[in-house]
Design a protein around this motif. Structure first.
Motif, PDB file in Angstrom:
ATOM      1  N   LEU A  11       0.844  -1.008   0.438  1.00  0.00           N
ATOM      2  CA  LEU A  11       0.356   0.152   0.127  1.00  0.00           C
ATOM      3  C   LEU A  11       0.896   1.206  -0.268  1.00  0.00           C
ATOM      4  N   SER A  12       2.104   0.475   0.539  1.00  0.00           N
ATOM      5  CA  SER A  12       3.178   2.532  -0.369  1.00  0.00           C
ATOM      6  C   SER A  12       3.334   2.923  -1.224  1.00  0.00           C
ATOM      7  N   ALA A  40      -9.462   9.216  -1.997  1.00  0.00           N
ATOM      8  CA  ALA A  40     -10.127   9.305  -3.469  1.00  0.00           C
ATOM      9  C   ALA A  40      -9.434   8.616  -4.137  1.00  0.00           C
ATOM     10  N   ALA A  41      -7.869   9.147  -3.671  1.00  0.00           N
ATOM     11  CA  ALA A  41      -6.577   8.104  -4.147  1.00  0.00           C
ATOM     12  C   ALA A  41      -7.228   6.599  -4.594  1.00  0.00           C
ATOM     13  N   LEU A  42      -7.550   5.591  -3.493  1.00  0.00           N
ATOM     14  CA  LEU A  42      -8.079   4.450  -3.503  1.00  0.00           C
ATOM     15  C   LEU A  42      -8.794   3.679  -4.448  1.00  0.00           C
ATOM     16  N   ASP A  43      -8.951   5.061  -4.850  1.00  0.00           N
ATOM     17  CA  ASP A  43      -9.870   3.801  -6.256  1.00  0.00           C
ATOM     18  C   ASP A  43     -10.011   3.458  -7.202  1.00  0.00           C
ATOM     19  N   GLY A  79      -4.572   3.286   4.579  1.00  0.00           N
ATOM     20  CA  GLY A  79      -4.987   2.467   2.993  1.00  0.00           C
ATOM     21  C   GLY A  79      -3.944   2.810   2.807  1.00  0.00           C
ATOM     22  N   LEU A  80      -3.815   4.259   1.593  1.00  0.00           N
ATOM     23  CA  LEU A  80      -2.636   4.825   0.701  1.00  0.00           C
ATOM     24  C   LEU A  80      -2.224   5.311   1.950  1.00  0.00           C
ATOM     25  N   ILE A  92       0.274  -1.661  -6.473  1.00  0.00           N
ATOM     26  CA  ILE A  92      -1.001  -2.568  -6.176  1.00  0.00           C
ATOM     27  C   ILE A  92      -1.677  -2.851  -7.216  1.00  0.00           C
ATOM     28  N   VAL A  93      -2.170  -2.188  -7.811  1.00  0.00           N
ATOM     29  CA  VAL A  93      -3.635  -2.911  -8.224  1.00  0.00           C
ATOM     30  C   VAL A  93      -2.764  -4.183  -9.314  1.00  0.00           C
ATOM     31  N   ALA A  94      -1.662  -3.939  -9.730  1.00  0.00           N
ATOM     32  CA  ALA A  94      -1.230  -5.057 -10.268  1.00  0.00           C
ATOM     33  C   ALA A  94      -1.083  -6.675  -9.184  1.00  0.00           C
ATOM     34  N   GLU A  95      -0.831  -6.059  -7.904  1.00  0.00           N
ATOM     35  CA  GLU A  95      -0.631  -6.987  -7.037  1.00  0.00           C
ATOM     36  C   GLU A  95      -1.878  -7.781  -6.596  1.00  0.00           C
ATOM     37  N   VAL A  96      -3.298  -6.595  -6.733  1.00  0.00           N
ATOM     38  CA  VAL A  96      -4.622  -7.353  -6.610  1.00  0.00           C
ATOM     39  C   VAL A  96      -4.886  -8.628  -8.366  1.00  0.00           C
ATOM     40  N   GLN A  97      -4.364  -8.105  -9.497  1.00  0.00           N
ATOM     41  CA  GLN A  97      -4.652  -9.147 -10.039  1.00  0.00           C
ATOM     42  C   GLN A  97      -3.701  -9.774 -10.492  1.00  0.00           C
ATOM     43  N   ARG A  98      -2.399  -9.992 -10.082  1.00  0.00           N
ATOM     44  CA  ARG A  98      -1.935 -11.168  -9.749  1.00  0.00           C
ATOM     45  C   ARG A  98      -2.506 -12.124  -8.399  1.00  0.00           C
ATOM     46  N   LEU A  99      -2.680 -11.449  -7.643  1.00  0.00           N
ATOM     47  CA  LEU A  99      -3.436 -12.359  -6.712  1.00  0.00           C
ATOM     48  C   LEU A  99      -4.630 -13.081  -7.174  1.00  0.00           C
TER      49      LEU A  99
END
Ligand code: 5CU
Length: 363
Positions: free
Chosen positions: A129-130, A166-169, A158-159, A136-143
């Motif tokens: 998350l840092s 909003a940056a977490l959207d 969060g971040l 982060i998004v790439a790791e969500v997809q990989r998981l």
């Protein structure tokens, strides 16, 4: 009927090595006055110099990192399947440039551990998350492509600015797109001033019993108020510790919102999903509350079909050296059997069927 533990942690060996290499919280070390016992120091303020080194944090033994001990604990307590997750503070403390690789390494380690015990172990992954959002998004997809992963565990920061940022959207969008649930877990508690000048006399009771659940409650309330679930209607979140105090306070949150003139002028009191709808549609609650009273509130708020058994192992080990059964586990089993007395089906659902259905285990 399966028994599934959805709230059970591990610090994989890679993570323990990372903690052993550190000198500031979080870290693992031995102190000169007790060289035979390593201590795990993770919570903010836990290494305050006024606390004797032998009572800082908690002793760390193999139950925190050795998966064989987790399996033995499961056998001892008749748990068929566990959905393991990295314990706090996850990777929150890592510099941006290290977080992505650390997350991939730890998630791969955890995936490999699950594969060794096919059918008995699944996991919630960890997000960097840092790091930059794209990482982060790439790791969500990989998981989403790893066989044993069933979502992600996240803290409340969060971040860095909380879960209403909003940056977490883009992260929420990715989690929603890949159907990954967030297991939301506290770590930071409340500012230590709220515990008063005698706080040191009360051990960990105030931060763990009250700080943790209130932290979760505030984080989820901020998500609600910022409209996260209006933007991401299919985003699912499993709340630790039966939702903190959310089931008890949901009515008050809703009422304060409806009476807020400032929000009304901005049109924020209408055209939104209310707390009760979100509790019954997007929120799942673990059953780690140790009493019938809290469990009934959780069942009333979200429904018995959204409650999932958990233990919080390896935290809260028995203090008696010869104890075989963990009070933390038997208290949660006892709460389920009392809360659902006369309704065996509901009890079985909370103990395991809900987890199998919601997390698509064994499929
Ligand atoms: O005892 C504790 O500090 C904890 C903790 O840090 N995390 C957790 O999940 N349970 C207990």
């Amino acid at each position: 009927m399966p028994i599934v533990d959805v709230h059970t942690h591990i610090y994989p060996p890679t993570y323990v090595s990372l903690l052993r290499s550190r000198k500031t919280v979080p870290y693992v070390r031995t102190f000169a006055d007790a060289p035979d016992s390593s201590r795990l120091i993770i919570l903010p303020g836990e290494d305050d110099p006024s606390t004797p080194s032998t009572s800082r944090g908690r002793p760390i033994g193999p139950e925190y990192y050795d998966i064989a001990q987790k399996i033995a604990f499961m056998d001892q307590h008749k748990i068929d399947t566990s959905v393991i997750s990295l314990a706090n503070p996850w990777l929150d403390f890592l510099p941006a440039e290290e977080a992505g690789e650390a997350a991939r390494k730890i998630n791969d380690d955890v995936e490999e551990i699950c594969a060794r015990y096919e059918g008995r172990l699944y996991a919630f992954g960890t997000l960097p998350l840092s790091a930059e959002t794209a990482v982060i998004v790439a790791e969500v997809q990989r998981l989403a492509g790893l066989k044993h992963m069933r979502g992600v565990i996240m803290g409340t920061s969060g971040l860095g600015n909380g879960l209403d940022e909003a940056a977490l959207d883009p992260v929420y969008a990715a989690l929603e797109k890949y159907g990954q649930l967030i297991f939301l877990h506290p770590h930071y508690g409340l500012p230590k001033e709220v515990y008063g000048p005698r706080a040191n006399e009360y051990g960990h009771v105030l931060p763990l019993a009250l700080g943790f659940p209130l932290e979760t409650t505030i984080a989820v309330s901020r998500m609600l108020l910022s409209g996260v679930w209006d933007r991401f209607k299919k985003l699912n979140v499993l709340l630790a510790h039966s939702g903190g105090t959310l089931p008890f306070l949901a009515g008050r949150i809703e009422s304060c919102l409806l009476h807020d003139g400032h929000l009304k002028k901005q049109g924020k009191t209408e055209h939104r999903r209310d707390v009760w709808d979100i509790l019954k549609t997007n929120i799942y609650l673990d059953a780690v509350i140790y009493s019938e009273v809290g469990l009934k509130a959780a069942a009333d708020a979200s429904g018995a079909d959204r409650l999932l058994f958990g233990t919080d192992h390896p935290f809260f080990p028995p203090l008696e050296e010869d104890a075989k059964e963990w009070h933390s586990v038997t208290a949660n089993y006892g709460a389920i059997s009392k809360a659902f007395k006369g309704d065996d089906m509901a009890a079985q659902d909370v103990l395991g069927n809900n987890a199998v259905r919601i997390l698509k285990l064994h499929s």
